[in-house]
Scaffold this motif. Sequence first.
Motif, PDB file in Angstrom:
ATOM      1  N   LEU A 279     100.655 -31.070 -57.435  1.00 48.12           N
ATOM      2  CA  LEU A 279      99.614 -31.046 -56.405  1.00 48.12           C
ATOM      3  C   LEU A 279      99.035 -32.438 -56.175  1.00 48.12           C
ATOM      4  CD1 LEU A 279      97.642 -29.514 -54.496  1.00 48.12           C
ATOM      5  CD2 LEU A 279      96.098 -29.313 -56.465  1.00 48.12           C
ATOM      6  N   LYS A 280      98.804 -32.777 -54.927  1.00 49.57           N
ATOM      7  CA  LYS A 280      98.103 -33.999 -54.552  1.00 49.57           C
ATOM      8  C   LYS A 280      97.056 -33.656 -53.503  1.00 49.57           C
ATOM      9  CE  LYS A 280      97.303 -38.464 -54.358  1.00 49.57           C
ATOM     10  NZ  LYS A 280      96.722 -39.183 -55.513  1.00 49.57           N
ATOM     11  N   VAL A 281      95.829 -34.099 -53.702  1.00 47.77           N
ATOM     12  CA  VAL A 281      94.736 -33.845 -52.766  1.00 47.77           C
ATOM     13  C   VAL A 281      94.371 -35.137 -52.044  1.00 47.77           C
ATOM     14  CG1 VAL A 281      92.313 -33.162 -52.530  1.00 47.77           C
ATOM     15  CG2 VAL A 281      93.816 -31.920 -54.106  1.00 47.77           C
ATOM     16  N   LEU A 282      94.352 -35.078 -50.701  1.00 44.74           N
ATOM     17  CA  LEU A 282      93.946 -36.212 -49.869  1.00 44.74           C
ATOM     18  C   LEU A 282      92.752 -35.786 -49.025  1.00 44.74           C
ATOM     19  CD1 LEU A 282      97.451 -37.374 -48.560  1.00 44.74           C
ATOM     20  CD2 LEU A 282      96.202 -38.229 -50.564  1.00 44.74           C
ATOM     21  N   ALA A 283      91.636 -36.475 -49.184  1.00 47.74           N
ATOM     22  CA  ALA A 283      90.434 -36.178 -48.410  1.00 47.74           C
ATOM     23  C   ALA A 283      90.287 -37.228 -47.320  1.00 47.74           C
ATOM     24  CB  ALA A 283      89.198 -36.164 -49.313  1.00 47.74           C
ATOM     25  N   LEU A 284      90.492 -36.832 -46.067  1.00 51.74           N
ATOM     26  CA  LEU A 284      90.485 -37.768 -44.943  1.00 51.74           C
ATOM     27  C   LEU A 284      89.113 -37.771 -44.275  1.00 51.74           C
ATOM     28  CD1 LEU A 284      93.531 -37.461 -45.514  1.00 51.74           C
ATOM     29  CD2 LEU A 284      93.905 -37.610 -43.039  1.00 51.74           C
ATOM     30  N   ASP A 285      88.369 -38.843 -44.515  1.00 56.01           N
ATOM     31  CA  ASP A 285      87.055 -38.964 -43.878  1.00 56.01           C
ATOM     32  C   ASP A 285      87.225 -39.363 -42.421  1.00 56.01           C
ATOM     33  OD1 ASP A 285      83.932 -39.476 -44.173  1.00 56.01           O
ATOM     34  OD2 ASP A 285      84.788 -41.157 -43.068  1.00 56.01           O
ATOM     35  N   LEU A 286      86.430 -38.721 -41.555  1.00 55.87           N
ATOM     36  CA  LEU A 286      86.537 -38.958 -40.121  1.00 55.87           C
ATOM     37  C   LEU A 286      85.465 -39.909 -39.623  1.00 55.87           C
ATOM     38  CD1 LEU A 286      87.358 -35.490 -38.523  1.00 55.87           C
ATOM     39  CD2 LEU A 286      88.837 -37.470 -38.747  1.00 55.87           C
TER      40      LEU A 286
END
Length: 454
Positions: free
Chosen positions: A371-378
């Motif tokens: 698993l890899k989590v990417l949190a993309l801030d807008l």
Amino acid sequence: MSIRTSLRVLTVLSLGACAPLATAADELIVIPTTKPVVLIPATQPATKPAVAASSAKISPEAKAVVDDMSAAYSKLKSLELSGTLAGHFDVGGQKDDLKEDFTTAFQAPNKFKNDMKASVLLVSTGTKLFAYDKGEKKFSSKEAPKEKVDTKALPGSAARILTLFSGKSNVSVNPSLMLALAKDPSTELTSLAKEISKGADVSIDNKTCTALEVTLIASPAKVTLLVDPDTHLLKRVTTDLKEVVEKSGAPDVKLAQIAINYDVVTPDANLAGDPFNWAPPEGAKEAVAAGAQNVSFETPAEDADPAVALTGKPAPDFTLNGLDGKPVALADLKGKVVVVDFWATWCPPCRKSLPHLNALSEDKDLQAAGLKVLALDLNEEKEKVQGFINDKKFTFTVLLDSEGKVAKEFLVSGIPQTVIIGRDGKIKKVTIGFDEGGEDHLKKAVTDALAEKK
């Protein structure tokens, strides 16, 4: 912090999402909210309740104006328009002003050209109906209605651009053109109105215009129509969305308004050349409905979010910089299960969901399984995001989608939007918003994706 992002969206949002306000110019103001908000046609069709006949309460003075307008639009042989679509917002301490110019030509009964200068061109040649997305260089086509129409007869993007009022979407990009095309302009004006009354006259360019105040059946939005007393055609349409945005849960709503201003209105104009003779330009590609909502003539299922249609399709590839300045490419993570979460520091539902996302990211067993989590801030500045992450002690990988380009590819219409991408690079699940228990659904979806073979 700038609150502009270039996203091509309309908001039909799940409970617990932060809703954007979008214009046809693809400028989007993301506003913190906890309830659904539907405002302006761009990717979702208007919901059109069946209305057999007008039940609107119309004052005698207003009825006289409506009758004059209906007669004026019905007898038009041609019409030339130019003006601006403008949005003015001051919500939760965030301010923005949006503007896009447009020009319009109409020839009875069914030829027209509506040119939003920065976004979408809609053309009826009389036999063929085209919608062309200038930015994407994509088009859709369909057989044009042969005569004047009612709203329900317009397909997909044509209805989204032109519909005067609807049950959920409250703003048309060009209501004057819609009335010119309408089989019965009076019905277009009254069928979805709860009440229409005559308001105080308003001066535009030193000319006194008649005002109609319209209360809608299915929306708290307040619409004001300003009518030229000589031509009986529209000069301005203003929609006050303050109560709509307040009801969505947004804080401190000082201003939320959309205005369509008609600077030039020429009835029975002598149209130069043949403005309706149009074909897709060289290099333009035919649109695929799921990825081109601005110009799709297809009508998605009611209340369906366009992003959900990405399920089962290859995830759009992207490369973004992290808070450390180093680029991260989705393509490099092929073979892993990737959770891509779109969020912002000011968004209340995002703040609720992020601790659960972080727990998922820190789960050693899930990490070992791939698993890899990417949190993309807008659309936020790096320093603000870094401070927030440090304060919350989150450890997931944060990437900066500072121009909203990746969000656009993933058809983001509300945040948080969480996308689970399988080992094969295909999207397994899309979730918009966050509510209690959402973390359990997310973990199950991740576990299911990890269990799949490559």
